[in-house]
Design an enzyme around this catalytic site. Structure first.
Site, PDB file in Angstrom:
ATOM      1  N   PHE A 152      28.487  -2.707 -16.194  1.00  0.00           N
ATOM      2  CA  PHE A 152      29.770  -3.256 -17.631  1.00  0.00           C
ATOM      3  C   PHE A 152      30.430  -3.964 -16.386  1.00  0.00           C
ATOM      4  O   PHE A 152      31.443  -4.579 -17.228  1.00  0.00           O
ATOM      5  CB  PHE A 152      29.855  -2.422 -18.372  1.00  0.00           C
ATOM      6  CG  PHE A 152      30.700  -1.263 -18.320  1.00  0.00           C
ATOM      7  CD1 PHE A 152      32.208  -1.740 -18.256  1.00  0.00           C
ATOM      8  CD2 PHE A 152      30.500  -0.011 -18.226  1.00  0.00           C
ATOM      9  CE1 PHE A 152      32.947  -0.118 -17.738  1.00  0.00           C
ATOM     10  CE2 PHE A 152      31.103   1.408 -17.736  1.00  0.00           C
ATOM     11  CZ  PHE A 152      32.690   0.532 -17.663  1.00  0.00           C
ATOM     12  N   LYS A 176      20.062  -9.756 -15.599  1.00  0.00           N
ATOM     13  CA  LYS A 176      19.618  -9.618 -16.898  1.00  0.00           C
ATOM     14  C   LYS A 176      21.545  -8.319 -17.286  1.00  0.00           C
ATOM     15  O   LYS A 176      21.685  -7.456 -16.369  1.00  0.00           O
ATOM     16  CB  LYS A 176      19.244  -7.911 -16.200  1.00  0.00           C
ATOM     17  CG  LYS A 176      18.690  -7.086 -18.203  1.00  0.00           C
ATOM     18  CD  LYS A 176      19.423  -6.889 -19.027  1.00  0.00           C
ATOM     19  CE  LYS A 176      19.552  -5.546 -18.060  1.00  0.00           C
ATOM     20  NZ  LYS A 176      21.074  -4.899 -19.132  1.00  0.00           N
ATOM     21  N   GLU A 179      24.475  -4.853 -21.244  1.00  0.00           N
ATOM     22  CA  GLU A 179      24.792  -5.431 -22.614  1.00  0.00           C
ATOM     23  C   GLU A 179      25.629  -5.536 -23.547  1.00  0.00           C
ATOM     24  O   GLU A 179      26.351  -5.598 -24.186  1.00  0.00           O
ATOM     25  CB  GLU A 179      23.584  -4.610 -23.196  1.00  0.00           C
ATOM     26  CG  GLU A 179      23.269  -3.466 -23.042  1.00  0.00           C
ATOM     27  CD  GLU A 179      23.578  -2.675 -22.122  1.00  0.00           C
ATOM     28  OE1 GLU A 179      22.935  -3.207 -21.090  1.00  0.00           O
ATOM     29  OE2 GLU A 179      22.744  -1.217 -21.881  1.00  0.00           O
ATOM     30  N   SER A 229      25.022   3.133 -13.190  1.00  0.00           N
ATOM     31  CA  SER A 229      24.982   5.091 -12.661  1.00  0.00           C
ATOM     32  C   SER A 229      24.090   5.513 -11.799  1.00  0.00           C
ATOM     33  O   SER A 229      22.848   4.757 -11.847  1.00  0.00           O
ATOM     34  CB  SER A 229      25.175   5.413 -13.309  1.00  0.00           C
ATOM     35  OG  SER A 229      24.237   5.467 -14.395  1.00  0.00           O
ATOM     36  N   CYS A 284      33.646   1.827  -9.009  1.00  0.00           N
ATOM     37  CA  CYS A 284      32.483   2.118  -8.328  1.00  0.00           C
ATOM     38  C   CYS A 284      33.939   2.650  -6.484  1.00  0.00           C
ATOM     39  O   CYS A 284      33.301   3.627  -6.226  1.00  0.00           O
ATOM     40  CB  CYS A 284      31.936   1.893  -8.258  1.00  0.00           C
ATOM     41  SG  CYS A 284      32.252  -0.018  -7.055  1.00  0.00           S
ATOM     42  N   GLU A 385      31.182  12.864 -11.837  1.00  0.00           N
ATOM     43  CA  GLU A 385      32.086  11.375 -12.074  1.00  0.00           C
ATOM     44  C   GLU A 385      32.629  10.706 -13.779  1.00  0.00           C
ATOM     45  O   GLU A 385      31.615  10.747 -14.296  1.00  0.00           O
ATOM     46  CB  GLU A 385      30.983   9.889 -12.032  1.00  0.00           C
ATOM     47  CG  GLU A 385      31.541   7.858 -11.602  1.00  0.00           C
ATOM     48  CD  GLU A 385      30.598   7.092 -11.905  1.00  0.00           C
ATOM     49  OE1 GLU A 385      29.615   7.084 -11.794  1.00  0.00           O
ATOM     50  OE2 GLU A 385      31.215   6.560 -10.567  1.00  0.00           O
TER      51      GLU A 385
HETATM   52  P1  NAD Z   1      24.719   2.015 -16.584  1.00  0.00           P
HETATM   53  O1  NAD Z   1      24.262   2.568 -15.306  1.00  0.00           O
HETATM   54  O2  NAD Z   1      24.555   2.714 -17.643  1.00  0.00           O
HETATM   55  O3  NAD Z   1      23.760   1.123 -16.411  1.00  0.00           O
HETATM   56  C1  NAD Z   1      23.271  -0.310 -15.808  1.00  0.00           C
HETATM   57  C2  NAD Z   1      22.725  -0.971 -15.959  1.00  0.00           C
HETATM   58  O4  NAD Z   1      21.739  -0.405 -16.017  1.00  0.00           O
HETATM   59  C3  NAD Z   1      22.940  -1.798 -17.396  1.00  0.00           C
HETATM   60  O5  NAD Z   1      22.323  -3.335 -17.016  1.00  0.00           O
HETATM   61  C4  NAD Z   1      21.620  -0.635 -17.995  1.00  0.00           C
HETATM   62  O6  NAD Z   1      20.898  -2.359 -19.224  1.00  0.00           O
HETATM   63  C5  NAD Z   1      20.581  -0.563 -17.249  1.00  0.00           C
HETATM   64  N1  NAD Z   1      20.179   0.680 -17.985  1.00  0.00           N
HETATM   65  C6  NAD Z   1      20.721   1.754 -18.161  1.00  0.00           C
HETATM   66  N2  NAD Z   1      19.691   2.911 -18.955  1.00  0.00           N
HETATM   67  C7  NAD Z   1      18.817   2.471 -18.214  1.00  0.00           C
HETATM   68  C8  NAD Z   1      16.757   2.548 -18.590  1.00  0.00           C
HETATM   69  N3  NAD Z   1      17.442   4.150 -19.338  1.00  0.00           N
HETATM   70  N4  NAD Z   1      16.056   2.147 -18.510  1.00  0.00           N
HETATM   71  C9  NAD Z   1      17.149   0.900 -17.862  1.00  0.00           C
HETATM   72  N5  NAD Z   1      17.776   0.767 -17.260  1.00  0.00           N
HETATM   73  C10 NAD Z   1      19.151   1.297 -17.988  1.00  0.00           C
HETATM   74  O7  NAD Z   1      25.907   2.127 -16.039  1.00  0.00           O
HETATM   75  P2  NAD Z   1      27.046   1.713 -16.834  1.00  0.00           P
HETATM   76  O8  NAD Z   1      27.422   2.714 -17.666  1.00  0.00           O
HETATM   77  O9  NAD Z   1      27.213  -0.261 -17.224  1.00  0.00           O
HETATM   78  O10 NAD Z   1      28.341   0.613 -15.064  1.00  0.00           O
HETATM   79  C11 NAD Z   1      28.767   1.549 -14.397  1.00  0.00           C
HETATM   80  C12 NAD Z   1      28.300   2.544 -13.283  1.00  0.00           C
HETATM   81  O11 NAD Z   1      28.245   1.728 -11.989  1.00  0.00           O
HETATM   82  C13 NAD Z   1      29.166   3.823 -12.966  1.00  0.00           C
HETATM   83  O12 NAD Z   1      28.247   4.562 -12.335  1.00  0.00           O
HETATM   84  C14 NAD Z   1      29.706   3.303 -11.497  1.00  0.00           C
HETATM   85  O13 NAD Z   1      30.466   4.043 -10.318  1.00  0.00           O
HETATM   86  C15 NAD Z   1      28.558   1.928 -11.322  1.00  0.00           C
HETATM   87  N6  NAD Z   1      29.005   0.718 -10.275  1.00  0.00           N
HETATM   88  C16 NAD Z   1      28.938   1.480  -9.322  1.00  0.00           C
HETATM   89  C17 NAD Z   1      28.891   0.258  -8.033  1.00  0.00           C
HETATM   90  C18 NAD Z   1      28.654   0.397  -6.880  1.00  0.00           C
HETATM   91  O14 NAD Z   1      28.728  -0.408  -5.807  1.00  0.00           O
HETATM   92  N7  NAD Z   1      28.354   1.490  -6.278  1.00  0.00           N
HETATM   93  C19 NAD Z   1      29.288  -0.828  -8.602  1.00  0.00           C
HETATM   94  C20 NAD Z   1      30.015  -0.847  -9.895  1.00  0.00           C
HETATM   95  C21 NAD Z   1      29.423  -0.157 -10.891  1.00  0.00           C
END
Ligand code: NAD
Length: 492
Positions: A152, A176, A179, A229, A284, A385
């Site tokens: 997000f 994708k 959401e 994450s 991140c 985190e």
């Molecule tokens: P998230 O892991 O909750 O969601 C990311 C994506 O995964 C979304 O599109 C979501 O629909 C999908 N998703 C979530 N749960 C799922 C499941 N059980 N099964 C399948 N798909 C699933 O992450 P978020 O809260 O949207 O973003 C924040 C996280 O992203 C933080 O941990 C941040 O550190 C990380 N991040 C990392 C970087 C990097 O470059 N390393 C960059 C930006 C964000």
């Protein structure tokens, strides 16, 4: 009365209303107002998009790279033309300030610019006469249908770490979005529509777990990029790799910065505060731990507390605001709980940003900058985190102790050092176990022509996003050995 729109998907060049029975509300985190609804698309719709992309691949891969990048030149111009509107949309759905949203779009555009160099970046290699009359060459070919699953916090930039390279290399693509923030990609797909790409080259499918799992399991998907994450990155990596796909999965972070006594304290404090509290800490590459060494302790602690207290918090669209809200009420509650946990573990709450009143935005999901002092390195708060505007302070006596603390963390996304000593900087660059290093830099975000190099639990895979790594990721090498006997040439 305001009618709340359900966002469509864009599959095979057609905007189509999802048949999903479940929709989620998209909420402006500054005002808590519902601004749209997003469908949780089904596996059926994902499969439709993949089939369309697979059909498009047949002719797209035969389109010369020099022609493919012409679409990217057009896209770059349209992104510039719609720059302000895209930035406003990011702020509305994600909460960050307008200046931060513009910074995000700038990096997105840089990636388009770099991918315009694909005709040279995807060149192969050639060795003449590896034996008499035999030549050997390595060529790069696209993979097929690839996909990205996004988080997000950067709705405009993160898809662009991958998409421009994927299509310029001759692949077709599925996006994708998160959401939680699907609006920016709606607008970007309207621009992609205007550049006239052949149908099915890029496809947009909104949704959550069902859509993601359908991407992970479909046999025609060849490669997947994920950012999110760490627990989800690990899951996506394992399931996709088990299905034989090429995977790159960027995870979470807990980024430390070290402040040495010889650092320029005014500059360090300003940069550290921007890193920790910029984007409300939802980055991140946000600094979440500051380790002071020796005499840096008092000057840094006093100064950072002052900067944190004075930060102007509000709606990111308003003039002068320096920090916006966090993404959701759940996130706000979670972050407040973690601040309390830090206190319960023995830290001192030097600046407490919980439950602020932001005039005109009383329902928004705000937390002001918060500082925990003397955080126990062995405690939970030092490892979790938080993903909010919370900086944990720790103190050690030597740079060796500080580097040992940095290297004890499970993540390896970024580590930074503040110093005026070249010797200390080189030692740190050499020894710190993180893939993105900052020296007197608080957000060491690689430019589009460098790979975004997370390590340890911050990355699962081999090739990172952006630059040459992206070209490697989105192509497969083919080696050709050819024999051309001398006598065949003699007739000419
Ligand atoms: P998230 O892991 O909750 O969601 C990311 C994506 O995964 C979304 O599109 C979501 O629909 C999908 N998703 C979530 N749960 C799922 C499941 N059980 N099964 C399948 N798909 C699933 O992450 P978020 O809260 O949207 O973003 C924040 C996280 O992203 C933080 O941990 C941040 O550190 C990380 N991040 C990392 C970087 C990097 O470059 N390393 C960059 C930006 C964000």
């Amino acid at each position: 009365m305001n009618v709340i729109k359900i966002l469509p998907n864009c599959i095979n060049g057609q905007w189509s209303v999802s048949t999903a029975t479940e929709n989620l509300e998209i909420i402006n985190p500054a005002s808590a107002e519902v601004i749209a609804k997003v469908p949780l698309s089904t596996a059926f719709e994902v499969n439709q998009a993949i089939e369309a992309a697979a059909d498009a691949f047949i002719t797209w891969r035969r389109t010369p790279p020099t022609e493919r990048v012409q679409y990217l030149f057009k896209l770059k111009n349209l992104l510039e033309e719609h720059f302000d509107d895209l930035a406003r949309t990011i702020t509305q759905e994600c909460g960050k300030t307008l200046a931060e949203s513009k910074g995000e779009m700038r990096r997105a555009i840089e990636n388009v610019e770099v991918a315009c160099g694909i005709p040279i970046m995807m060149q192969g290699t050639n060795s003449e006469d590896i034996a008499r009359g035999i030549d050997e060459m390595m060529i790069r070919q696209p993979l097929g249908v690839c996909a990205v699953i996004c988080p997000f916090n950067f709705p405009g930039m993160i898809p662009f770490w991958f998409l421009p390279y994927a299509i310029a290399c001759g692949n077709t693509y599925i996006v994708k979005p998160s959401e939680k923030v699907p609006l920016t990609m709606q607008k970007i797909f309207q621009l992609l529509e205007k550049i006239g790409l052949p149908k099915g080259v890029v496809n947009l499918v909104n949704g959550a777990k069902e859509a993601v799992d359908a991407i992970l399991d479909h046999p025609k998907i060849r490669a997947i990029s994920f950012v999110g994450s760490t627990p989800i990155a690990r899951y996506i990596y394992s399931r996709g790799a088990a299905n034989g796909k090429r995977m790159q999965c960027q995870g979470g972070a807990k980024n430390p910065i070290i402040v040495l006594p010889d650092a320029d304290m005014e500059m360090t404090t300003r940069i550290a505060a921007d890193s920790a509290f910029g984007c409300a800490g939802q980055r991140c590459l946000a600094a979440s731990i500051a380790v002071t060494v020796g005499e840096a302790r008092h000057s840094f602690t006093d100064a950072i507390a002052q900067v944190a207290t004075n930060r102007i918090v509000g709606n990111g669209l308003d003039q002068g605001v320096e920090m916006g809200p966090v993404i959701s009420t759940e996130s706000q509650t979670r972050i407040e709980g973690l601040i309390q946990k830090g206190k319960d573990e023995g830290a001192r709450l030097l600046v407490d940003g919980r439950k602020p009143q932001i005039s005109g935005y009383e329902n928004g999901y705000f937390i002001r900058p918060t500082i925990l002092q003397d955080v126990n390195p062995a405690g939970e708060i030092a490892k979790t985190e938080i993903f909010g505007p919370v900086l944990s302070l720790m103190h050690v006596n030597t740079i060796d102790e500080a580097i040992a603390l940095v290297n004890s963390g499970q993540y390896g996304n970024m580590a930074c050092l503040f110093t005026t000593s070249g010797a200390a900087a080189r030692k740190f660059r050499y020894e710190a176990e993180a893939g993105n290093i900052g020296i007197n830099i608080g957000v060491a975000a690689p430019m589009a022509f460098f790979p975004f190099s997370g390590w340890k639990e911050s990355f699962f895979g081999d090739l990172h996003g952006q630059g040459n790594h992206a070209v490697e990721f989105f192509t497969q090498t083919k080696v050709v050995v050819e024999r051309w006997r001398d006598e065949w040439a003699r007739q000419f």
